[in-house]
Design an enzyme around this catalytic site. Structure first.
Site, PDB file in Angstrom:
ATOM      1  N   THR A   1      34.939   3.523  21.912  1.00 11.89           N
ATOM      2  CA  THR A   1      34.480   2.141  22.070  1.00 11.89           C
ATOM      3  C   THR A   1      35.446   1.150  21.434  1.00 11.89           C
ATOM      4  O   THR A   1      35.800   0.128  22.033  1.00 11.89           O
ATOM      5  CB  THR A   1      33.082   1.969  21.447  1.00 11.89           C
TER       6      THR A   1
ATOM      7  N   THR B   1      29.502   6.883  22.671  1.00 11.51           N
ATOM      8  CA  THR B   1      30.256   5.710  22.210  1.00 11.51           C
ATOM      9  C   THR B   1      31.699   6.062  21.887  1.00 11.51           C
ATOM     10  O   THR B   1      32.408   5.272  21.273  1.00 11.51           O
ATOM     11  CB  THR B   1      29.595   5.118  20.954  1.00 11.51           C
TER      12      THR B   1
END
Length: 472
Positions: free
Chosen positions: A205, A202
């Site tokens: 992100t 992630t």
């Protein structure tokens, strides 16, 4: 689209992620760097902040020259940097400003001192959209971090009211199988449901989502419309993140996952045929005529004989090119082949006629074989096959000219002819002919595809025979 942020040399966050997200939505990305960050997927190692005078120079270099449609602001790092960026915003007044307030690390550690936090809090008033994660939202409203969706919405509404802005509320830090986001302003809450993607990859992100929102807004979408589109894209980017295999830690998302199915990594048809013809091309290079032409030792009588045959060939070749123009599926291709046909009859023929008297010329067997092959391809009615047959005359002479360019002096016996081979305009035409052949190959049936290869290879073999004939 201008990103004002720090860097990530592994490409997952910061301006590198911003530029990828901008590109994913068709924006033209630019970047002003606030900090040089030595980091990777395992963590941050070192941060270097350039002097604010250099930050000013970067900002003005962009805004003095380029019309900016939207600005995304990420890592700022200090109250002094915030002040310089804010002063520039006040002066330039970009139409869209998205602020991603980078204030809290993934570990939960605060990244800014109290003075800088207050400066970022004030900067929210200059933003059209603020995109904090839940820890950052808590800092901005000076409250404990929200642990429920309702508490998070309440904090987003508070920030929207205090800063007179719109807030993108992100639910990724909440627990559970769902990961909703929402656009929150003083008029209400537009929530977009989402499912949580089970991945540790992630990294970047937040940077990427805020850049996507800025780009979509610059395209004319409302914040709510932008969130629906960006969230669908981000979910896919998370789902494809594992396949990137970037780093050993918290890896990046796949910004370009929507584009990848449309990327054709197979060699072009013309390039594949060129490679397949390598043995024939090697024979062309080795033949006595080409070696003598390059060295200047080719007997004049052989060269004169070759020019006479080439003149006869070009007269038929011009007719074949005109036939290609008639069969071409687009106006652009029609014009290309028609211009090439005229070039054969005018420019090329003029050069030949300056060297040889065309009166009484008769075609040799090698000339008849080649022109018969081209005329047969022309009469067959397949545009793709005809283009394949035509192409070797373009690419082979261009290749020879490119390799001989710069190897001869002005007093070389065949300098004018070698210069014509190396003409850049002809090289450009050769590239265009290859592009047209590639397009024709993509549209061809399997049977036509096989016939194209046969026609191309036959033309290459006939080119070799044409070069060998003068010294036989």
């Amino acid at each position: 689209m201008l990103s004002i942020a720090g860097t990530d040399p592994t490409g997952g966050a910061g301006v590198q992620a911003d530029l990828k997200a901008i590109a994913a939505f068709g924006g033209y990305g630019m970047a002003v760097v606030t900090a040089l960050v030595a980091q990777n997927t395992l963590g941050v190692r070192e941060v270097h902040v350039p002097p604010t005078a250099f930050l000013d120079a970067q900002l003005r270099a962009v805004s003095d020259d380029v019309e900016i449609d939207a600005v995304k602001i990420g890592m700022l790092g200090s109250a002094q940097v915030v002040a310089h960026v804010e002063a520039w915003l006040v002066e330039v007044q970009p139409p869209i400003v998205v602020l991603d307030p980078v204030m809290v690390a993934t570990s939960g550690d605060r990244l800014l001192d109290p003075e800088a936090e207050e400066a970022v809090r004030a900067l929210c008033h200059r933003a059209d959209l603020v995109t904090p994660n839940l820890p950052e939202l808590a800092v901005l409203v000076a409250q404990p971090r929200a642990t429920t969706w309702d508490a998070a919405v309440a904090q987003a509404q508070l920030l929207a009211a205090r800063a007179d802005t719109t807030v993108l509320l992100k639910g990724g830090h909440l627990d559970g199988a769902h990961s909703p986001d929402a656009v929150v302003d003083t008029s209400g809450v537009h929530a977009v449901a989402g499912r949580r993607v089970d991945t540790r990859h992630t990294h970047g992100t937040g940077c990427s989502l805020s850049s996507a929102m800025a780009t979509l807004a610059a395209h004319g979408l409302t914040w709510s419309e932008a969130l629906e589109r960006a969230k669908a894209w981000l979910t896919g980017a998370l789902e494809h993140a594992e396949a990137l295999h970037v780093g050993r830690g918290n890896g990046p998302i796949d910004h370009l996952h929507e584009l990848r199915p449309h990327i054709d990594l197979t060699p072009s048809w013309s390039a594949a045929r060129w490679d397949a013809a390598a043995p024939t091309r090697a024979q062309v290079d080795a033949c006595a005529f080409v070696r003598g032409l390059a060295s200047g030792t080719l007997p004049r009588a052989a060269f004169t004989w070759y020019l006479g045959q080439d003149l006869l060939y070009l007269r038929e070749y011009a007719r074949v090119l005109a036939r290609a123009a008639a069969l071409a599926p687009t106006v652009a291709e029609q014009r290309f082949w028609a211009a090439a046909s005229v070039s054969c009859l005018a420019e090329e023929a003029a050069l030949h006629e300056s060297h040889v008297d065309p009166t009484g010329l008769t075609p040799a067997a090698s000339t008849l074989d080649y022109t018969a092959h081209l005329l047969a391809a022309s009469a067959a009615g397949s545009y793709a096959v005809l283009v394949a047959a035509i192409l070797p005359c373009f690419v082979l002479y261009t290749d020879i000219g490119a390799r001989l360019r710069g190897t001869f002096d002005a007093d070389h016996a065949y300098a004018d002819w070698l210069t014509a081979y190396a003409d850049e305009a002809f090289a450009a035409s050769s590239r265009e002919a290859s592009t047209i052949a590639d397009a024709a190959a993509r549209a061809a049936s399997p049977a036509e595809h096989a016939a194209m290869a046969t026609a191309y290879d036959r033309s290459m073999a006939l080119e070799l025979a044409f070069f060998e004939a003068p010294l036989r």
